[in-house]
Write an enzyme that holds these catalytic residues in place. Sequence first.
Site, PDB file in Angstrom:
ATOM      1  N   ASN A 161       0.239  -1.253   0.168  1.00  0.00           N
ATOM      2  CA  ASN A 161       0.071  -0.867  -0.704  1.00  0.00           C
ATOM      3  C   ASN A 161       0.607   0.773  -0.428  1.00  0.00           C
ATOM      4  OD1 ASN A 161       0.760  -1.273   2.465  1.00  0.00           O
ATOM      5  ND2 ASN A 161      -1.333  -0.184   3.532  1.00  0.00           N
ATOM      6  N   LYS A 184      12.858  -6.863   0.702  1.00  0.00           N
ATOM      7  CA  LYS A 184      11.717  -7.677   0.698  1.00  0.00           C
ATOM      8  C   LYS A 184      10.164  -7.389   0.176  1.00  0.00           C
ATOM      9  CE  LYS A 184       9.067 -10.565   1.233  1.00  0.00           C
ATOM     10  NZ  LYS A 184       7.871 -10.006   0.585  1.00  0.00           N
ATOM     11  N   GLY A 235       2.965  -5.257   7.322  1.00  0.00           N
ATOM     12  CA  GLY A 235       1.467  -6.427   6.797  1.00  0.00           C
ATOM     13  C   GLY A 235       0.334  -6.389   7.606  1.00  0.00           C
ATOM     14  N   SER A 236      -0.497  -8.183   6.582  1.00  0.00           N
ATOM     15  CA  SER A 236      -0.816  -7.860   8.050  1.00  0.00           C
ATOM     16  C   SER A 236      -1.313  -8.579   8.939  1.00  0.00           C
ATOM     17  CB  SER A 236      -2.366  -9.065   6.857  1.00  0.00           C
ATOM     18  OG  SER A 236      -1.315 -10.402   6.984  1.00  0.00           O
ATOM     19  N   GLU A 257       4.089  -3.914  12.533  1.00  0.00           N
ATOM     20  CA  GLU A 257       3.156  -3.361  12.482  1.00  0.00           C
ATOM     21  C   GLU A 257       1.907  -3.635  11.247  1.00  0.00           C
ATOM     22  OE1 GLU A 257       0.532  -0.204  11.562  1.00  0.00           O
ATOM     23  OE2 GLU A 257       2.337  -0.343   9.608  1.00  0.00           O
ATOM     24  N   LEU A 258       0.833  -4.060  12.223  1.00  0.00           N
ATOM     25  CA  LEU A 258      -0.145  -4.710  11.377  1.00  0.00           C
ATOM     26  C   LEU A 258      -1.067  -4.445  11.188  1.00  0.00           C
ATOM     27  CD1 LEU A 258       0.645  -8.173  13.836  1.00  0.00           C
ATOM     28  CD2 LEU A 258       1.890  -7.186  11.409  1.00  0.00           C
ATOM     29  N   CYS A 291      -3.426   1.120   6.857  1.00  0.00           N
ATOM     30  CA  CYS A 291      -4.066   0.136   8.145  1.00  0.00           C
ATOM     31  C   CYS A 291      -4.859   0.789   8.594  1.00  0.00           C
ATOM     32  CB  CYS A 291      -2.485  -0.901   8.578  1.00  0.00           C
ATOM     33  SG  CYS A 291      -1.055   0.476   8.728  1.00  0.00           S
ATOM     34  N   GLU A 387     -11.261  -6.117   9.321  1.00  0.00           N
ATOM     35  CA  GLU A 387     -11.146  -5.319   9.069  1.00  0.00           C
ATOM     36  C   GLU A 387     -11.199  -5.018   7.402  1.00  0.00           C
ATOM     37  OE1 GLU A 387      -5.881  -2.698   8.459  1.00  0.00           O
ATOM     38  OE2 GLU A 387      -6.236  -5.298   8.259  1.00  0.00           O
TER      39      GLU A 387
END
Length: 484
Positions: A161, A184, A235-236, A257-258, A291, A387
């Site tokens: 994102n 990555k 990410g998720s 950081e989710l 997020c 979410e």
Amino acid sequence: MTSLIAPTPGLGFDLATKKYSQLIDGRLVDGAIDVAVLDPGTAEQVATTPAASTEQLDEAVAAARRALPGWAALSVGERGAILHRVADVLVEHHEALAQLTTLEQGKPIAQARDDVSWSIDFTRYFADYRLETEVLRDDENGYVELRKRPVGVVGAITPWNFPLFQALYKLAPALIVGNTMVLKPSPTTPLATLHFAELVRDVIPAGVFNVVGDAGDLGAHLTSHPGINKVSFTGSTVTGRRVMEACGPTLKRLTLELGGNDAAIVLDDADIEKTAEGLCTWAYANGGQVCVSIKRIYAPSSIYEQLVEALARRTSELTVGHGLDEQTRLGPVQNATQFEKARASLALAHEHGTVVVGGQTLDRPGYYVEPTLVRDVDEDSPLIREETFAPIRSVLRYDDLDDAIARANDTPYGLGASVWGSDIERAITVAGRLEVGTSWVNHHFQLTPDVPFGGIKQSGLGAEFGRIGVEGFVDVHVVNLKRS
């Protein structure tokens, strides 16, 4: 490989013939296989990028380990000077990097330009950042110093994102304190990151910064790699659990950081028009694929109808289109998987609530979802409980403020939230009761490099930015002298 929207001349090269490479030990390297990158605004291929084999990832980690002693031995001023040159490269190639971000991610070009600008600001901030040695004790009994030294090789994993911005806000604080990095990017948005790596190849010493491509199967090898000392993952929540498990056997340092399911609580004294403008801005930014964007809006019954009307008016005015069109305010969702998830969320919106605006996907090439506003939603619906990573937002009614706070907190997530009202002291008091990492008052989603950002509960572990974020990239070393 053509797009329905032609890149502007600011790109500076022909995307159809551009060769992308990985950066490993200062060398531009082909991948083990090639991966197609699609423009989400057309669903057409715009580029081919390399994906690494596990052996190439091993080479990148080995290069980072070799470069670590020399990089850590530089003075912090020398490392900072190099990071300022990195920021200069971002300035010089601002428009090209923004256009690549839009072409791979889909966001409006104005928002992509903001991403690059933020990358510049964050890089310069951390280039000048200093973690000083602290004297904890100096008396007749002894002398104690608290030193900070680099954790080692950082494995950084970025999502789709904010691909470039998130790469830079991990890279700059990690490098300034003496770490090296293997990065990555997401398989669906590697273009701007790979292009940036090529641009700074001669700026950052070989091996200090390495970028490997991914076909979707490299993450587990990176997070479990014995040569990686810390993983910084955005990410998720689902993937974050797997990352944490993979880091366990080697006790890697870890920042996660989710996901988030951010609530906005509107108080009964809020300025309706002003509040609606702010809510709409931070509910639909980046196509709702943030997020920390507003996903649930709680409004008191006394102003519920007026607020819904004001939100509906603004939502209906959002121009949907390709991100490279300067008139676009809402681009497509990023990929086909996300598009199907959005379809499912739209079905829930019609089934569990009343759709006020939008409610459909658009019948055109690309992954377009109408900006959608839903009212009177069943709060047990997955549309509220989970979410929603799409431009679909819900407005919920409350009669008792304590009840609204309890409902806002009734979630496994705890990333961010906001409170909107005219009585500032009252709004701050409410903000303090929200179970999140950050509570904003009369705004939302403000990130600055000097203020820590992170989640609680299942929204993450640790924090990015500020002193706390920088300290996530160092180990503590105490020197303790006993005086005779």
